[in-house]
Motif scaffolding. Structure first.
Motif, PDB file in Angstrom:
ATOM      1  N   HIS A  55      64.969  12.176  38.547  1.00 55.25           N
ATOM      2  CA  HIS A  55      64.565  11.898  37.004  1.00 55.25           C
ATOM      3  C   HIS A  55      63.375  12.848  36.709  1.00 55.25           C
ATOM      4  O   HIS A  55      62.246  12.677  36.858  1.00 55.25           O
ATOM      5  CB  HIS A  55      64.029  10.457  36.973  1.00 55.25           C
ATOM      6  N   ALA A  78      60.966  11.942  33.876  1.00 54.52           N
ATOM      7  CA  ALA A  78      60.359  10.542  33.773  1.00 54.52           C
ATOM      8  C   ALA A  78      58.982  10.636  33.413  1.00 54.52           C
ATOM      9  O   ALA A  78      58.220  11.483  33.653  1.00 54.52           O
ATOM     10  CB  ALA A  78      60.693   9.963  35.108  1.00 54.52           C
ATOM     11  N   CYS A  97      55.906  10.915  38.101  1.00 52.33           N
ATOM     12  CA  CYS A  97      57.144  10.998  38.412  1.00 52.33           C
ATOM     13  C   CYS A  97      57.918  12.284  37.790  1.00 52.33           C
ATOM     14  O   CYS A  97      58.789  12.595  38.272  1.00 52.33           O
ATOM     15  CB  CYS A  97      57.561   9.889  37.420  1.00 52.33           C
ATOM     16  N   ASN A  98      57.013  13.043  36.900  1.00 50.83           N
ATOM     17  CA  ASN A  98      57.428  14.228  36.301  1.00 50.83           C
ATOM     18  C   ASN A  98      57.571  15.375  37.678  1.00 50.83           C
ATOM     19  O   ASN A  98      56.677  15.446  38.268  1.00 50.83           O
ATOM     20  CB  ASN A  98      56.596  14.533  35.344  1.00 50.83           C
ATOM     21  N   ASN A 110      69.400   8.995  34.983  1.00 54.05           N
ATOM     22  CA  ASN A 110      68.917   8.240  36.086  1.00 54.05           C
ATOM     23  C   ASN A 110      68.969   6.871  35.130  1.00 54.05           C
ATOM     24  O   ASN A 110      67.998   6.474  34.269  1.00 54.05           O
ATOM     25  CB  ASN A 110      67.493   8.474  36.370  1.00 54.05           C
ATOM     26  N   ASP A 163      64.199  10.608  28.047  1.00 48.77           N
ATOM     27  CA  ASP A 163      64.064  11.432  29.154  1.00 48.77           C
ATOM     28  C   ASP A 163      65.357  12.111  30.012  1.00 48.77           C
ATOM     29  O   ASP A 163      65.107  13.223  30.210  1.00 48.77           O
ATOM     30  CB  ASP A 163      62.944  10.929  30.184  1.00 48.77           C
ATOM     31  N   ASP A 164      66.356  11.423  29.901  1.00 49.91           N
ATOM     32  CA  ASP A 164      67.390  11.923  30.485  1.00 49.91           C
ATOM     33  C   ASP A 164      68.181  12.988  29.581  1.00 49.91           C
ATOM     34  O   ASP A 164      68.686  13.902  29.948  1.00 49.91           O
ATOM     35  CB  ASP A 164      68.590  10.876  30.746  1.00 49.91           C
TER      36      ASP A 164
END
Length: 502
Positions: A294, A297, A302-303, A318, A324-325
């Motif tokens: 991801h 994300a 998370c990025n 994800n 974000d996908d």
């Protein structure tokens, strides 16, 4: 008997361990069994300020003769202004071998999923590794994920129980091959969480859901621990279970896909520490694939910040399709263009559910891989080569290929080697996607969009081009757009077919 200690971290009391910033507090000591009795507890209290190190270690001096160590902790959660992160404190433990980067002393991690854990020779809390509680300096690892402006006040109680240590069971791991169909398309979900991290499902429950979703394989990928590896054998049966980890750093997450049983990959570094390459190589030495998860994300940490130079594949889709996908898909397509422009290797795409608990759906989405058989190596070879597409469920199937004027043929992940001016026919056959449209995407963008597929969900779309016009072609199967300029969510997408001799 219970004793209390005070501990805290001053704003300048920080040093670097060669990875992420860390700090070690004063140690907690225990008497011997003869002096202190069968069970002893110590309580430590302290406060972490905003801007604390990524990891704070509490040393625990463990005497001889300990059968079990148990740790319980709490921390305050004060109100914070809107838009400000509140308190979140992760926890784990390292044994007498130390806290050095690489994790030789690693004995478990539960992040923020549990308020207490234990471990002893014969058993441990999920997320933790059974084994003897040997004498020496152990370390409770605290990870202040976010700290409120008021600081983070915590309390830790450590209880040692003395007695015979018991025997550590020999781990039994799932087989590396399952009964397959020879060379075929196999469906899998490579990013799943059990109760060995922050999931709520047992391996057996995940396996049952995987079978119900029509999957052939899964990958165990709990956060920052390999403890689940020895608990998948009974659940495997006709399901191929790959073993891995979601390596959850402060600058992004990466799935170690299909590593050797028992492999632990450390996560205690940031992109600025220049350590990721070391651990990417460790994953490969252990027979695994490096798959950034991801990458766009929006959750804290998370990025993906490490770049894609070490990636064997990238998790473009994800869980349920979200904006974000869409960004990850566009970013990946840009990487395809760069690979063509620079004449270098390309990075295949895949998708996984990242399912944790109800109502998360195992197999939404799933990666469908062309492999020689249903085995660890064959599935990995298919993913690494890009012989795969991603679908929202087992109901959706995509056959995608390109052919030349003299019978030349190439499928997903392959190259159709024909002259630049040769006519090329691109064929997409879809089932299980009623009302969806098929979009053909090249290095120029979307060059063809089909009419909606009929109510039966099946259809064939053909399009003609040349390698001079399209360096690659990939297919997207899209649901109708809900509103606005953005396209509808994906039902499926493929890795590309490259065109031309280059």
């Amino acid at each position: 008997m219970c004793e209390e200690h005070q501990a805290g971290v001053g704003r300048r009391a920080v040093f670097l361990t060669g990875a992420a910033a860390a700090f070690t507090l004063g140690s907690v000591s225990f008497a011997s069994a003869a002096e202190g009795g069968r069970s002893q507890s110590r309580t430590v209290r302290g406060t972490l300020p905003t801007g604390s190190p990524d990891f704070v270690y509490v040393p625990v001096e463990v005497p001889h003769g300990v059968r079990e160590i148990k740790v319980a902790y709490t921390y305050d959660r004060p109100q914070v202004p809107a838009g400000t992160a509140g308190n979140a404190l992760d926890i784990g433990v390292f044994d007498e071998r130390g806290t050095g980067l690489g994790g030789e002393g690693f004995r478990g991690w539960s992040g923020g999923a549990r308020t207490e854990f234990f471990l002893r020779a014969d058993e441990a809390t999920p997320g933790y590794v059974p084994g003897p509680v040997r004498a020496g300096t152990w370390h409770i690892a605290l990870g202040p994920y976010t700290v409120a402006p008021q600081g983070l006040a915590y309390e830790i109680t450590v209880t040692l129980t003395f007695g015979e240590p018991g025997r550590t069971p020999r781990p039994v791991y799932p087989p590396e091959r399952a009964k397959g169909r020879g060379r075929a398309w196999y469906r899998g979900d490579c990013h799943l969480h059990s109760w060995h991290s922050d999931g709520r499902r047992t391996p057996a429950e995940i396996a049952a859901l995987a079978r119900a979703a029509g999957l052939d394989f899964v990958n165990s990928s709990d956060h920052n621990t390999s403890s689940a590896h020895a608990h998948w054998a009974e659940a495997a049966k006709d399901l191929l279970v790959l073993l891995g980890e979601e390596v959850t750093t402060r600058n992004g997450h990466v799935v170690a896909l299909g590593t050797d049983p028992g492999t632990f990959v450390d996560w205690r570094y940031r992109a600025r520490d220049n350590r990721f390459g070391r651990f990417a190589r460790q994953i490969r030495r252990a027979g695994g694939l490096v798959v950034p998860a991801h990458p766009h994300a929006t959750c804290i940490g998370c990025n993906w910040k490490f770049g894609f130079g070490e990636a064997d594949a990238v998790e473009v889709w994800n869980g349920p399709w979200t904006p974000d996908d869409e960004v990850a898909l566009a970013d990946w397509d840009g990487m395809l263009v760069a690979s063509v422009r620079q004449g270098r290797d390309w990075i295949p795409a895949m998708g996984s559910s990242d399912a944790h608990r109800d109502p998360d759906v195992v197999g939404l989405p799933q990666t469908v891989v062309l492999a020689d058989d249903l085995s660890r190596r064959a599935i990995q070879d298919g993913i690494r080569a890009g012989r795969a597409y991603v679908a929202e469920s087992a109901d959706v199937s995509v056959a995608f290929s390109a052919s030349g004027p003299r019978g030349e043929h190439a499928g997903i992940g392959e190259r159709l080697r024909v002259p630049d001016d040769s006519p090329v026919t691109v064929r997409t056959e879809v089932t299980g996607a009623p009302g969806c449209t098929v979009r053909l995407v090249t290095d120029q963008g979307v060059l063809h969009t089909s009419a909606p597929l009929p109510a039966g969900g099946a259809g064939v779309v053909e399009w003609r081009t040349t390698p001079a016009y399209a360096a690659y072609v990939r297919a997207e199967v899209r649901h109708p757009a809900a509103a606005g300029p953005l396209p509808g969510s994906l039902a499926a997408f493929t890795n590309p077919v490259f065109l031309g001799r280059r």
